[in-house]
Design a protein around this motif. Structure first.
Motif: not given
Length: 270
Positions: A135-140
């Motif tokens: 999840v954290m590899s996607y832009p905020r």
């Protein structure tokens, strides 16, 4: 046969314009291995409408949906989707068109070991340059939008839950949220509630209908359940033996008339 009114024609650049049907089939025919699946089908789906596509198994419903986004190409006639002819599109232009068309499948198409949140985020992969892992590899900004879409389908609290631990109805709503992340102008749904129990079916279709109304997104949804089609759809289209045999507002139809679509031709004429 009733036909929806349409507005202006396509814009010079090929994109859809206000008032133009989001989907238009004109005299479309399609065969596989010499067997005719669709025969001279003409249909328009107006902008912002929920259209139920009904008919017996083998009537050509899935083929029609796949023609709409270029997964199949017609043997005869023409298809216009959001002002584009999928048969005339280059690969890059077809990819761009498909990014504007959401597809909800009967079998959900989720990765069970991943969370609901990550499955929704995968709806944006076509717009990202590099592969994503976690999840954290996607832009905020995308993560925020994913939570918003899960909230719209009533699953924000389950966003970190593995999809294979969710019920069938919840998984299908995750699939709807993933489609919404694309910001589609047209949603194609192929028997999206066929594997769900009645309560879950109603919830999924109510969600699609509400989103169609709120966002002005057109939905073309194949359904076998007559009562659900009548209570959910604005317009009902029916196929039988590859022919378009009904196209009317849902308000003008009765369950008995729609059930007749599923009666074998010989019995209906008896």
């Amino acid at each position: 046969m009733n036909s929806p009114e349409t507005g202006s024609a396509s814009s010079p650049g090929g994109g859809s314009v206000e008032g133009e049907p989001v989907l238009r089939l004109s005299g479309v025919g399609k065969s596989f291995n010499g067997v005719t699946v669709l025969d001279d089908v003409s249909l328009e789906v107006p902008r912002g409408r929920f259209v139920a596509l009904t008919g017996p198994s083998g009537a050509g419903k899935s083929t029609l949906l796949r023609l709409a986004n270029g997964m199949h190409l017609p043997d005869r006639g023409t298809v216009s989707t959001l002002g584009e002819d999928p048969a005339a599109c280059s690969r890059s232009r077809l990819r761009a068109l498909r990014a504007r068309v959401g597809f909800v499948f009967q079998q959900f198409g989720l990765v069970g070991r991943l969370s609901a949140m990550e499955n929704v985020l995968m709806g944006a992969l076509a717009t990202l340059r590099l592969p994503r892992y976690g999840v954290m590899s996607y832009p905020r900004a995308l993560r925020v939008r994913a939570v918003e879409q899960l909230d719209r389908v009533g699953l924000a609290d389950q966003r970190f839950q593995r999809c294979d631990t969710l019920s069938g109805g919840q998984q299908q709503r995750v699939a709807v949220a993933r489609t919404l992340l694309q910001s589609p102008e047209l949603i194609l749904a192929d028997e999206p509630v066929a594997s769900l129990d009645p309560a879950a079916s109603v919830l999924v279709l109510d969600t699609l209908k509400r989103i169609s109304t709120e966002d002005g997104i057109s939905v073309l949804c194949s359904l076998h359940q007559v009562e659900l089609a009548l209570t959910t759809a604005d317009q009902i289209v029916a196929l039988r033996d590859g022919h378009l045999i009904l196209n009317e507002p849902a308000t003008t139809l009765t369950p008995a008339r729609l059930h007749e679509i599923y009666t074998p031709t010989g019995e209906a004429d008896a």
